[in-house]
Design an enzyme around this catalytic site. Structure first.
Site, PDB file in Angstrom:
ATOM      1  N   ASN A  11       0.398  -1.461   0.386  1.00 24.63           N
ATOM      2  CA  ASN A  11       0.570   0.124   0.637  1.00 24.63           C
ATOM      3  C   ASN A  11       1.178   1.181  -0.470  1.00 24.63           C
ATOM      4  OD1 ASN A  11      -2.299   1.524   0.861  1.00 24.63           O
ATOM      5  ND2 ASN A  11      -1.714   1.499   3.114  1.00 24.63           N
ATOM      6  N   TRP A  12       1.068   2.261  -0.771  1.00 22.56           N
ATOM      7  CA  TRP A  12       2.595   2.796  -1.499  1.00 22.56           C
ATOM      8  C   TRP A  12       1.450   4.285  -0.634  1.00 22.56           C
ATOM      9  CZ3 TRP A  12       4.347   2.693  -6.444  1.00 22.56           C
ATOM     10  CH2 TRP A  12       4.832   1.169  -6.893  1.00 22.56           C
ATOM     11  N   LYS A  13      -0.145   4.483  -0.113  1.00 22.17           N
ATOM     12  CA  LYS A  13      -0.676   5.666   0.415  1.00 22.17           C
ATOM     13  C   LYS A  13      -0.777   6.321  -0.584  1.00 22.17           C
ATOM     14  CE  LYS A  13       0.428   3.469   4.537  1.00 22.17           C
ATOM     15  NZ  LYS A  13      -0.367   3.774   6.036  1.00 22.17           N
ATOM     16  N   HIS A  99      -8.977   0.603   5.593  1.00 20.82           N
ATOM     17  CA  HIS A  99      -7.502   1.279   5.626  1.00 20.82           C
ATOM     18  C   HIS A  99      -8.390   2.296   6.689  1.00 20.82           C
ATOM     19  CE1 HIS A  99      -3.902   1.802   6.569  1.00 20.82           C
ATOM     20  NE2 HIS A  99      -3.531   1.669   5.277  1.00 20.82           N
ATOM     21  N   GLU A 101      -7.070   4.558   7.677  1.00 16.26           N
ATOM     22  CA  GLU A 101      -6.484   6.013   7.639  1.00 16.26           C
ATOM     23  C   GLU A 101      -8.503   6.397   7.233  1.00 16.26           C
ATOM     24  OE1 GLU A 101      -2.780   5.442   5.052  1.00 16.26           O
ATOM     25  OE2 GLU A 101      -2.127   5.022   7.594  1.00 16.26           O
ATOM     26  N   GLU A 171      -5.603  -4.978  10.684  1.00 12.40           N
ATOM     27  CA  GLU A 171      -4.471  -4.023  11.048  1.00 12.40           C
ATOM     28  C   GLU A 171      -4.366  -3.820  11.830  1.00 12.40           C
ATOM     29  OE1 GLU A 171      -2.540  -3.405   6.954  1.00 12.40           O
ATOM     30  OE2 GLU A 171      -4.001  -1.812   7.235  1.00 12.40           O
ATOM     31  N   GLY A 177       2.508   2.224  10.816  1.00  9.73           N
ATOM     32  CA  GLY A 177       3.743   3.181  10.559  1.00  9.73           C
ATOM     33  C   GLY A 177       3.821   3.977  11.673  1.00  9.73           C
ATOM     34  N   SER A 217       3.399  -2.463  10.400  1.00  6.68           N
ATOM     35  CA  SER A 217       5.319  -2.141  10.519  1.00  6.68           C
ATOM     36  C   SER A 217       5.247  -3.452  10.245  1.00  6.68           C
ATOM     37  CB  SER A 217       5.185  -2.058  11.976  1.00  6.68           C
ATOM     38  OG  SER A 217       5.478  -0.352  11.765  1.00  6.68           O
ATOM     39  N   GLY A 238       2.839  -0.788   4.118  1.00  7.87           N
ATOM     40  CA  GLY A 238       3.116   0.102   3.995  1.00  7.87           C
ATOM     41  C   GLY A 238       4.164   0.932   3.679  1.00  7.87           C
ATOM     42  N   GLY A 239       4.689   1.382   4.632  1.00 11.81           N
ATOM     43  CA  GLY A 239       6.367   1.926   4.146  1.00 11.81           C
ATOM     44  C   GLY A 239       7.319   1.632   3.651  1.00 11.81           C
TER      45      GLY A 239
HETATM   46  C1  PEP Z   1      -1.241   0.153   5.422  1.00 16.80           C
HETATM   47  O1  PEP Z   1      -0.833   1.076   5.785  1.00 16.80           O
HETATM   48  O2  PEP Z   1      -1.141  -0.904   5.709  1.00 16.80           O
HETATM   49  C2  PEP Z   1       0.136  -0.999   6.687  1.00 16.80           C
HETATM   50  C3  PEP Z   1       0.287  -1.444   7.338  1.00 16.80           C
HETATM   51  O3  PEP Z   1       1.325   0.871   7.086  1.00 16.80           O
HETATM   52  P1  PEP Z   1       2.875   0.550   7.779  1.00 16.80           P
HETATM   53  O4  PEP Z   1       3.549  -0.736   7.221  1.00 16.80           O
HETATM   54  O5  PEP Z   1       3.879   1.537   7.571  1.00 16.80           O
HETATM   55  O6  PEP Z   1       2.675   0.006   9.043  1.00 16.80           O
END
Ligand code: PEP
Length: 260
Positions: A11-13, A99, A101, A171, A177, A217, A238-239
């Site tokens: 997920n590049w956001k 998600h 966010e 999640e 994040g 994470s 994500g990251g």
């Molecule tokens: C996400 O946004 O779905 C996520 C899991 O982010 P991160 O891996 O950065 O925690």
């Protein structure tokens, strides 16, 4: 070979540029030049980069997903929104919905998520449905109750035979994040709860085949332990999905677990 094929999705956001998105996609396509049985891989770039990313991964084993969609069946006056048929037009196989966010920053309730889930599944776009508790909810021992509410709300009126096109992502919001990862035991226990919920609401066979990803994470150095849990069927990342050399070790963990 694992019964449930591991799935690793990035997920590049709201990150990358046209150049970095294309390079990232091309780098992954080079590492996964074709679809392989051990793992399924998808990237979910920002909407403006869906087309160049689709071109960069064409013919490879990397699939395309979107980060959001509108729930309307028909095109129309929805300024700023992206329709499911547009996502389909540009080659999206998946869409991330629910998600945290979207829920916390854009006010998406379970009812909003549910309308999008129904619309996407109705269009034949596969859904990565995210659920997860806040830290305060975990500390108050409400994790399962929160998951139950989100599941019941997000999956209202979704038929059992539609779940073949849905992947669940657990999640925990406190792990997204933040660098804080749920321990493999914490994650496994939430996944067991979710699978049992699906078995009760639908049936055990649907629950057994449903893939449940962990997100929060995930990094190269914790992926194998997490993905090695019996009820963790991959990762939503994500990251660490923004750099080939950080994302690939997670895919590699998926392949190792998938082939094991
Ligand atoms: C996400 O946004 O779905 C996520 C899991 O982010 P991160 O891996 O950065 O925690």
């Amino acid at each position: 070979m694992r019964a449930r094929r591991p799935f690793v999705a990035g997920n590049w956001k709201m990150n990358t540029t046209l150049k970095s998105a294309t390079e990232l996609a091309a780098g992954l396509a080079k590492l996964l030049p074709q679809d392989i049985p051990g793992v399924e891989v998808a990237v979910c770039p920002p909407a403006p980069y869906l087309i160049p990313v689709a071109a960069a991964i064409a013919g490879s084993g990397v699939k395309l997903g979107a980060q959001n969609c509108h729930s309307s069946k028909d095109a129309g006056a929805f300024t700023g929104e992206v329709a499911l048929n547009m996502l389909q037009d540009v080659g999206c196989e998946y869409v991330i919905l629910g998600h945290s966010e979207r829920r916390s920053l854009f006010g998406e309730t379970d009812a909003v998520v549910n309308a999008k889930v129904l619309a996407a599944l109705g269009k034949g776009i596969k859904v990565i449905l995210c659920v997860g508790e806040q830290l305060s909810e975990r500390q108050a021992n409400q994790t399962n109750a929160v998951l139950e509410t989100q599941m019941a709300g997000s999956l209202a009126n979704v038929a059992g035979d539609q779940l073949g096109n849905l992947v669940l992502a657990y999640e925990p919001v406190w792990a997204i994040g933040t660098g804080l990862t749920a321990s493999p035991e914490q994650a496994e226990s939430a996944h067991v709860f979710l699978r049992q919920w699906v078995a009760n609401r639908y049936n055990p066979q649907i629950a057994e085949t449903l893939r449940i990803l962990y997100g929060g994470s995930v990094k190269g150095d914790n992926a194998k332990l997490l993905l090695g849990q019996p009820n963790i069927d991959g990762a939503l990342v994500g990251g660490a999905s923004l750099k080939v050399d950080q994302f690939w070790p997670i895919v590699a963990a998926g392949i190792e677990v998938g082939n094991g």
